[in-house]
Design an enzyme around this catalytic site. Structure first.
Site, PDB file in Angstrom:
ATOM      1  N   GLU A   7      12.400 -27.588 -54.176  1.00 35.77           N
ATOM      2  CA  GLU A   7      13.823 -27.258 -54.303  1.00 35.77           C
ATOM      3  C   GLU A   7      14.681 -28.090 -53.353  1.00 35.77           C
ATOM      4  O   GLU A   7      15.880 -28.219 -53.515  1.00 35.77           O
ATOM      5  CB  GLU A   7      14.068 -25.757 -54.075  1.00 35.77           C
ATOM      6  CG  GLU A   7      13.660 -25.195 -52.717  1.00 35.77           C
ATOM      7  CD  GLU A   7      12.177 -24.804 -52.636  1.00 35.77           C
ATOM      8  OE1 GLU A   7      11.335 -25.468 -53.279  1.00 35.77           O
ATOM      9  OE2 GLU A   7      11.865 -23.842 -51.907  1.00 35.77           O
TER      10      GLU A   7
ATOM     11  N   CYS B 212       1.810 -37.132 -45.285  1.00 32.55           N
ATOM     12  CA  CYS B 212       0.578 -36.399 -45.002  1.00 32.55           C
ATOM     13  C   CYS B 212      -0.460 -37.323 -44.380  1.00 32.55           C
ATOM     14  O   CYS B 212      -1.439 -36.859 -43.812  1.00 32.55           O
ATOM     15  CB  CYS B 212       0.038 -35.743 -46.257  1.00 32.55           C
ATOM     16  SG  CYS B 212      -0.486 -36.938 -47.479  1.00 32.55           S
TER      17      CYS B 212
END
Ligand code: NAD
Length: 489
Positions: free
Chosen positions: A176, A281
């Site tokens: 979102e 990551c």
């Protein structure tokens, strides 16, 4: 302000919701969009459309299915600048970082275009006289991806092209926090002209995720995000009988041996730690020096951190952009404060960064936490910002033991000029991605992508042949055709 719509059954639709998430350009602080949060009826509509499209898409020959992907790849490449600009404006990256992200996205489409070969079955004739055994790969059904904020363009493409090429139909739920990039990519998907319902875009937050996890028609789910949510996704999807893979967080070390090319080790470590403002990551978040590597590395890494040019990613010469939002800036700064209270020194301190002309931006300059202690909070916690903890040990054995004692296992890197040390490290380090004189060991699209330990929950990974395995189910057929029957013909 950009309107955020869902793309369901080939149509752009507004969400029937009154709840929205404000999307803010991390560099300028401007509100650029509002993401509709749910409701669950959006997932219901998308799952229904995908389920209705499934029989027709599955029966479309694989060599025809990949023609859509060839077109998509060309459109993604032709529109890469526009997509990259959207990534800069919603995720805070530099333009070059955003462009690089899109290259890996369309490289995955290219690999998935090999699906006629990749999902080909196997046959063994005469396993007994007149009996053949056949292994077929068939699509799993309706599949979905739940994506994080940090690679809004690339991460869905670790999965989507493979799923579609293999004959599945699909739902993508972006974070979102970064819904705009997928609005542009789905305009391209619309231009490609996939049959209605084959690929759908659904925006939302937790309510939408839960609706995906619980929906009976959705057969497989991929997730990328933080470890706490990954665990939730893994257990909830599995409890609902779904095939699931969930990629989680990370705390990636680089080890610097005394025989390393120090200039290279410092440059690459800095690029890995501070590229994408540390929100990768595969970002390096711990540097472990061994023996005599310590002094030279420590001095040079501080210089590299302090000299990085920080600012709005669309401006020329900017090496590092903003972190995703003010909440993230506050969290990162608090964790740097925790380091200070744990007794680490902070020779380069990025707290309180304000960039002239972008005073409302969420910037944190590169930060070095010197002499982080094993077991401390700054050692354990994924900070997910441009913060590098530096540690020191006396031997490669100690460095590997320290690496392996961490709960995460996404990536571990070694800088050395010794083949024997490199082999020992490659053999013993407990991580899904290993770098030897490499700071971001991101697998190419034709290799699997995933971590170990608390960085990954599941079995098959993203990208390449693992994605083909994940998005196909094997069926074994044993057939008897007695010899005497063939005499009739
Ligand atoms: P996040 O876990 O907050 O969000 C990821 C997705 O989960 C979003 O789509 C969000 O809407 C949804 N979500 C968030 N909270 C939820 C909840 N309580 N219940 C259900 N759904 C929920 O992750 P993020 O902050 O967007 O991304 C950063 C994290 O992702 C970092 O931890 C990073 O290491 C990790 N990451 C991992 C990889 C990998 O390959 N291992 C790659 C990229 C990012």
């Amino acid at each position: 302000m950009q309107k955020i719509l869902n793309y369901i059954n080939g149509e752009w639709l507004d969400s029937p919701t009154t709840e929205y998430f404000e999307v803010i350009n991390p560099a300028t602080g401007e509100i650029i969009a509002r993401t509709p949060l749910g409701p669950a009826s959006v997932i219901e509509a998308a799952a229904r459309a995908a389920n209705e499209a499934l029989p027709g898409w599955r029966r479309t020959p694989v060599q025809e299915r990949v023609q859509y992907l060839f077109k998509l790849r060309d459109l993604m490449k032709a529109n890469a600048d526009e997509i990259a600009q959207a990534i800069v404006n919603e995720a805070g990256k530099t333009f070059e970082e955003a462009k690089a992200e899109m290259v890996r996205a369309y490289e995955n489409v290219e690999v998935a275009c090999g699906m006629p070969m990749l999902m080909k079955g196997e046959i063994s004739e005469d396993i007994a006289p007149g009996i053949d055994e056949i292994m077929l790969r068939q699509p799993v059904g309706v599949c979905a991806t739940i994506a994080p904020f940090n690679f809004p363009g690339m991460i869905p493409f670790w999965y989507l092209p493979y799923a579609l090429a293999a004959g599945n139909t699909y739902l993508v739920k972006p974070s979102e926090r970064v819904p705009v990039t997928m609005q542009i990519i789905f305009r391209l998907i619309e231009q490609v002209g996939f049959p209605k319902g084959v690929v759908n875009l659904v925006n939302g937050g937790k309510e939408s995720v839960d609706a995906i996890l619980e929906h009976p028609v959705i057969r497989a789910v991929t997730f990328v995000g933080s470890t706490s949510v990954a665990k939730y996704i893994y257990s909830t999807a599995a409890a609902h009988g779904k095939r699931v893979q969930a990629q989680g967080g990370a705390k990636n070390p680089v080890i610097i041996l005394p025989d390393a090319d120090m200039e290279m080790a410092v440059k690459i470590t800095a690029d890995s730690a501070f590229g994408c403002a540390g929100q990768r990551c595969l970002a390096t978040s711990l540097a472990i020096t061994v023996g005599e590597a310590r002094n030279e590395f420590n001095e040079a890494i501080c210089d590299a951190a302090a000299s990085r040019t920080v600012g709005y990613g669309l401006e020329a010469g900017i090496q590092m952009g903003a972190v995703i939002n003010q909440a993230s800036k506050t969290r990162i700064e608090q964790l740097i404060g925790v380091g200070a209270s744990e007794g680490v020194s902070i020779p380069v301190d990025g707290r309180g960064t304000v960039i002239k002309g972008y005073e409302k931006g969420s910037f944190v300059r590169p930060t070095i936490l010197m002499d982080v202690q094993p077991g401390s909070e700054t050692w354990q916690t994924e900070i997910f910002g441009p913060v590098l903890g530096v540690m020191h040990v006396n031997s490669i054995e100690d460095a590997i033991a320290l690496t392996n004692s961490h709960r995460y296992g996404n990536q571990a890197s070694l800088f050395t000029s010794s083949g024997a040390a490199a082999r020992k490290f490659r053999y013993e380090a407990e991580a899904g991605n290993i770098g030897i004189n490499i700071g971001v060991a991101a697998p190419m699209a034709f290799f699997p992508f995933s971590g170990w330990k608390e960085s990954f929950f599941g079995d098959m990974h993203g990208q390449g042949m693992d994605a083909v395995e994940f998005f196909t189910q094997k069926k074994v057929v044993v057939e008897r055709w007695p010899k005497e029957w063939s005499r009739k013909f």
